[in-house]
Write a protein that holds these residues in place. Structure first.
Motif, PDB file in Angstrom:
ATOM      1  N   UNK A  46       1.851  17.049 -10.865  1.00  0.00           N
ATOM      2  CA  UNK A  46       0.734  17.889 -11.311  1.00  0.00           C
ATOM      3  C   UNK A  46       0.786  19.287 -10.683  1.00  0.00           C
ATOM      4  N   UNK A  47       1.763  19.480  -9.789  1.00  0.00           N
ATOM      5  CA  UNK A  47       1.940  20.802  -9.205  1.00  0.00           C
ATOM      6  C   UNK A  47       1.274  21.014  -7.869  1.00  0.00           C
ATOM      7  N   UNK A  48       0.735  19.966  -7.244  1.00  0.00           N
ATOM      8  CA  UNK A  48       0.071  20.128  -5.956  1.00  0.00           C
ATOM      9  C   UNK A  48       1.103  20.318  -4.852  1.00  0.00           C
ATOM     10  N   UNK A  49       0.755  21.131  -3.873  1.00  0.00           N
ATOM     11  CA  UNK A  49       1.639  21.354  -2.731  1.00  0.00           C
ATOM     12  C   UNK A  49       1.489  20.206  -1.733  1.00  0.00           C
ATOM     13  N   UNK A  82       1.394   9.882  -4.782  1.00  0.00           N
ATOM     14  CA  UNK A  82       1.878  11.192  -4.339  1.00  0.00           C
ATOM     15  C   UNK A  82       2.839  11.778  -5.368  1.00  0.00           C
ATOM     16  N   UNK A  83       3.691  10.915  -5.952  1.00  0.00           N
ATOM     17  CA  UNK A  83       4.597  11.385  -6.995  1.00  0.00           C
ATOM     18  C   UNK A  83       3.842  11.986  -8.172  1.00  0.00           C
ATOM     19  N   UNK A 103       0.828  -1.202   0.000  1.00  0.00           N
ATOM     20  CA  UNK A 103       0.000   0.000   0.000  1.00  0.00           C
ATOM     21  C   UNK A 103       0.865   1.256   0.000  1.00  0.00           C
ATOM     22  N   UNK A 104       1.958   1.200   0.750  1.00  0.00           N
ATOM     23  CA  UNK A 104       2.835   2.370   0.814  1.00  0.00           C
ATOM     24  C   UNK A 104       3.429   2.690  -0.560  1.00  0.00           C
ATOM     25  N   UNK A 164      -1.849  17.915  -0.982  1.00  0.00           N
ATOM     26  CA  UNK A 164      -1.828  16.462  -1.108  1.00  0.00           C
ATOM     27  C   UNK A 164      -2.281  15.814   0.198  1.00  0.00           C
ATOM     28  N   UNK A 165      -1.796  16.367   1.333  1.00  0.00           N
ATOM     29  CA  UNK A 165      -2.178  15.808   2.635  1.00  0.00           C
ATOM     30  C   UNK A 165      -3.684  15.928   2.856  1.00  0.00           C
TER      31      UNK A 165
END
Length: 318
Positions: A108-111, A102-103, A94-95, A115-116
């Motif tokens: 895509x430019x998310x901070x 997350x990568x 899962x990790x 993401x959190x």
């Protein structure tokens, strides 16, 4: 720990649930270990700028699922870390999936904060879409054993139910599992309730097969179950496993036991064992979950989860 927990006041996931999810994750990943002390509810509430009762609610839920416990002046400490990390293979997989996701989000430019927040929101939504599952057997020990085994395989809580000790109207489950031995009875119980009933295969435990295989070829293995159908199913199960010298026992008369080396009986029926005591060796049937059945149930659960999610509108993060 307070510095590593973040909560979003804009998420549809309740704040206490956000805390539970994050603390559970830290325990499962080994960031928090057994006997590690959690901050007091007042301290954590002050750090997060939330009501102390919200933290108390989160800690109470973590205590209920066996991950923490109160220890006097030490406050709330971690106690379930080791057991929570036993399914390390599934977590590692899962990790890796999460890291890859997350990568993609980073590309895509998310901070990090975005993401959190998105991860917390989506994980809460997925958890709310998880089907509720129960397992039905005629013996409390077997019901709990197989429910626990299924919980481990399926990564969700499976509630054990014992035939004759519940009403179908009181069972709030999307899916009810049982063995083929009890399938007809359980289906009758849940007829018209909308609950899906699925049978799984329990295969003979290796030790059971080894003991049966040791019986001389000119001798017979008896199978005595409370119903003729169950006994026939057991006979067929042994036959498929390569044991051919099997006879269904119906009444246990001396004539019927002639030439029988041992009798296989269900663990949940001590009355049969008492009737054979001192007359012939008895082998209580030990069994394990069939891997193909577990995979089939996983497919059913995925389909149920999709259906449940489709019925409840998916909220958007702000």
């Amino acid at each position: 720990m307070a510095a590593t927990i973040k909560v979003s006041h804009h998420s549809d996931v309740p704040i206490y649930r956000q805390i539970v999810t994050q603390v559970k994750f830290m325990i499962e990943m080994g960031y928090l270990k057994d006997d590690d002390r959690l901050p007091s509810s007042r301290l954590l509430a002050d750090n997060l700028g939330i009501n102390r009762n919200t933290v108390a609610h989160a800690y109470a839920e973590l205590r209920d699922i066996g991950l923490v416990e109160p220890r006097g002046r030490s406050g709330m400490v971690v106690v379930g870390g080791e057991s929570a990390r036993q399914s390390s293979a599934a977590r590692d997989r899962a990790r890796k999936i999460i890291e890859a996701a997350i990568g993609e989000c980073v590309s895509l430019g998310l901070t990090t904060d975005s993401i959190r927040e998105l991860f917390t929101h989506v994980s809460g939504w997925v958890a709310s879409s998880a089907p509720t599952v129960a397992f039905v057997e005629c013996n409390p020990d077997r019901a709990k054993y197989f429910a626990d085994e299924l919980s481990g395989h399926l990564n969700l809580s499976v509630k054990p139910l014992v035939l004759g000790e519940f009403e179908s109207s009181s069972v709030d489950s999307h899916l009810v599992l049982t063995t083929f031995f009890h399938l007809a009875e359980v289906r009758r119980l849940f007829r018209g309730t909308g609950t899906e009933v699925v049978a799984i295969v329990v295969a003979p435990h290796l030790q059971t097969l080894v003991k049966i295989a040791e019986v001389p070829k000119n001798r017979v293995v008896g199978v005595w179950y409370s119903s003729e159908e169950q006994a026939a199913n057991m006979r067929d199960s042994f036959t498929q496993a390569g044991v051919r010298n099997v006879r269904v026992i119906e009444s246990g008369t001396d004539e019927e036991l002639e030439g029988v080396e041992l009798v296989v009986i269900p663990t949940e029926d001590p009355a049969i064992k008492d009737r054979l005591k001192g007359r012939i060796p008895v082998l209580e049937y030990g069994n394990v979950l069939d891997a193909a059945s577990v995979r089939m149930v996983e497919d059913v659960i995925r389909e149920l989860q999709i259906a449940i999610a489709a019925e409840s509108p998916r909220a958007t993060t702000s």
